[in-house]
Scaffold this motif. Structure first.
Motif, mmCIF file in Angstrom:
data_model
loop_
_atom_site.group_PDB
_atom_site.id
_atom_site.type_symbol
_atom_site.label_atom_id
_atom_site.label_comp_id
_atom_site.label_asym_id
_atom_site.label_seq_id
_atom_site.Cartn_x
_atom_site.Cartn_y
_atom_site.Cartn_z
ATOM 1 N N ALA A 12 11.355 10.763 39.081
ATOM 2 C CA ALA A 12 12.117 9.560 39.421
ATOM 3 C C ALA A 12 13.444 9.914 40.072
ATOM 4 O O ALA A 12 13.932 9.194 40.952
ATOM 5 N N ARG A 13 14.049 11.023 39.665
ATOM 6 C CA ARG A 13 15.319 11.465 40.254
ATOM 7 C C ARG A 13 15.115 12.221 41.553
ATOM 8 O O ARG A 13 15.979 12.190 42.433
ATOM 9 N N TYR A 68 18.221 6.724 36.756
ATOM 10 C CA TYR A 68 17.016 7.534 36.519
ATOM 11 C C TYR A 68 17.067 8.355 35.238
ATOM 12 O O TYR A 68 16.307 9.319 35.070
ATOM 13 N N ASP A 118 20.015 2.110 39.641
ATOM 14 C CA ASP A 118 19.357 2.867 38.573
ATOM 15 C C ASP A 118 19.860 4.309 38.574
ATOM 16 O O ASP A 118 20.023 4.932 39.632
ATOM 17 N N HIS A 140 15.000 -0.039 41.252
ATOM 18 C CA HIS A 140 15.277 1.395 41.063
ATOM 19 C C HIS A 140 16.042 1.991 42.250
ATOM 20 O O HIS A 140 16.084 3.213 42.403
ATOM 21 N N ARG A 166 13.808 9.237 31.892
ATOM 22 C CA ARG A 166 12.478 9.363 32.495
ATOM 23 C C ARG A 166 12.254 10.803 32.938
ATOM 24 O O ARG A 166 13.167 11.618 32.904
#
Length: 524
Positions: free
Chosen positions: A232-233, A225, A223, A351, A228
């Motif tokens: 998330a990163r 990221y 993923d 993810h 979003r």
């Protein structure tokens, strides 16, 4: 005259039940609870690992009872999930919001109320709430996270160590208590496993299980990221970057500072070390010689992680088989309701992650399976929204005990019998608090209504102090594309923000009571 005799008989029967001398008037309850067991690794949930037959005993529970497909947590982290089970209240109401907290055992809990209702209560295994258990006739717990090999335990007499593997020891202790209990009373047993919590150390007999298997990868292993919010990163729970070579991957040669693994090996017996080295060293040597990089290195780490994880869950599954066999032999299978669940879900490479915490589906959702012959329809599946705040009310209603009005959950007993009340909930509230903390997942809250999920990240460590995500799980089940800024979802966004306000009001969420109190524990 005949009526007098009839009423006399009824009166005697009621007195007998009240005094507890009718052994099977109310069901026994066994709550089997693991730590970080992902629903997608259980065969009964038909995920990508089902062909490996990883959980035959859990699957049998589902075949003989009910599988819940929309069971969720209110705060995806170990200690808070346990506090929620005990109290039937969200974290901000029971005071245990993150793993830096200490549980206030003087507050109302369902074990205390079950004791008042005439039940024997026992807790064996992982506790992870720092304070000593209250409300249990018998307790024997692991200190803090506990150890896989030769674990320490604490009971009312003090701390001691046993030789063996933790999942097997917890099972033996549970069956020993069942054999020695007062049989004149119904019982509630909480058998709580450490496995499969990080660092995923398998039992000696399973150290080479799956050696000849290639674990299927999730579509989102790599993923990026995008699309979003920034959390998330900015997390620190990726297989690529966050896993340690020593503690997590068992390659001490790559981690000179790995004091954790040295402590693990130091507490092992010589035969345990021999089996460990025989299993891992040839595979480690091959890995070091390959000198992998980039995506190939991530794939190797994923395989090591998944295999060790599933080796640990295999011992949990064995435990369930042993308890179910005991119930059959004791003649108690028909009058005992057995639950299986986990304190939260877990990322199996989705993810690119391990661990939990986020409101994304893999960690927000948890397995829940229940078996009660003659009461729960065999092989049934429930898709109503249930949450771990519901379990305290459920246990009390099963016991015929009053359910206090201040409990925030709803008894799932009607659902267990195949009946969904007309007014059953259609949405859930979630709140995660532990930041700053392990894995650097930002604080966030959110709401979910089966299709749409709204998440609000807040605090000085997110962009402008507040970021939002909105997911349409019908179109985007992997939660890869936030539609928060998509004008096509403007009306749905407004609806979900109103829902967030409504559920905050329903559960008494305020700015004041959602500030975690730090400093009560030495370590998380």
């Amino acid at each position: 005259m005949h009526q007098c005799k009839l009423w006399k008989s009824i009166f005697i029967c009621l007195i007998t039940i009240a005094c507890g001398t009718v052994a099977h008037a109310r069901p026994n309850i066994i709550w089997i609870f693991s730590d970080d067991h992902a629903y997608q690794t259980i065969g009964a949930y038909n995920g990508r690992f089902a062909s490996l037959d990883p959980s035959p005993h859990i699957d049998r529970l589902a075949q003989q009872g009910m599988r819940f497909d929309r069971s969720y947590v209110s705060n995806s982290i170990c200690g808070p999930a346990r506090a929620t089970i005990l109290t039937g209240k969200h974290s901000h109401m029971n005071g245990f919001m993150d793993n830096f907290s200490r549980f206030d055992g003087t507050q109302q809990t369902f074990p205390k109320l079950l004791q008042q209702a005439g039940y024997l209560t026992a807790l064996i295994g992982k506790w992870h709430l720092e304070s000593k258990p209250i409300g249990f006739d018998h307790w024997d717990i692991l200190p803090d996270q506990g150890h896989y090999y030769n674990p320490d335990f604490i009971n009312a007499d003090g701390k001691y160590r046993l030789t063996g593997y933790v999942s097997e020891i917890i099972t033996e202790k549970s069956i020993e208590w069942l054999n020695q209990r007062d049989t004149s009373k119904p019982f509630m047993l909480m058998m709580q496993h450490k496995a499969p919590h990080r660092e995923w150390s398998p039992a000696p007999k399973y150290l080479t299980l799956y050696d000849d298997v290639t674990m299927p990868e999730p579509d989102t292993l790599f993923d990026d990221y995008n699309n979003r919010a920034s959390p998330a990163r900015n997390q620190d729970m990726s297989i690529a970057k966050s896993m340690t070579y020593g503690k997590d991957l068992k390659i001490q040669e790559r981690d000179e500072k790995d004091a954790f693994s040295r402590r693990v090996l130091k507490r092992m017996q010589p035969d345990q070390i021999q089996a460990w080295n025989a299993a891992y060293q040839p595979k480690n040597d091959a890995f070091l010689a390959a000198n992998l990089e980039g995506e190939e290195l991530v794939r190797w780490k994923y395989q090591r992680y998944l295999k060790d994880y599933l080796r640990c869950t295999k011992s949990v599954d064995d435990s369930i088989g042993a308890v179910m066999a005991w119930l059959e032999e004791a003649g108690l299978a028909e009058n005992t309701i057995v639950f299986y669940s986990s304190d939260q879900g877990f990322y199996m490479g989705e993810h690119g992650w391990f661990d939990k915490r986020f409101m994304y589906e893999e960690s927000f959702r948890t397995p829940l399976i229940a078996r009660w012959p003659g009461q729960i329809p065999a092989g049934s599946v429930n898709t109503d929204l249930v949450q771990n705040i519901d379990m305290a009310s459920t246990f009390l209603e099963l016991a015929g005990a009053p359910v206090p009005e201040d409990l925030q959950g709803i008894s799932i007993l009607p659902l267990l019998k195949g009946e969904t009340p007309a007014d059953w909930r259609d949405s859930l509230y979630y709140h995660y608090y532990e930041y700053p903390g392990h894995h650097s997942v930002r604080r966030h809250e959110g709401v979910f209504n089966k299709r749409y999920k709204l998440i609000r990240y807040y605090g000085k460590d997110v962009v402008d102090g507040e970021e939002w995500e909105l997911f349409d799980l019908e179109r985007d089940p992997s939660e890869l594309m936030s539609v928060y800024s998509n004008p096509e979802y403007a009306s749905k966004l407004a609806e979900m923000k109103t829902l967030l306000v409504d559920l905050r009001g329903k559960y008494g969420v305020t700015e004041e009571n959602t500030q975690p109190i730090r400093g009560k524990r030495k370590k998380p």
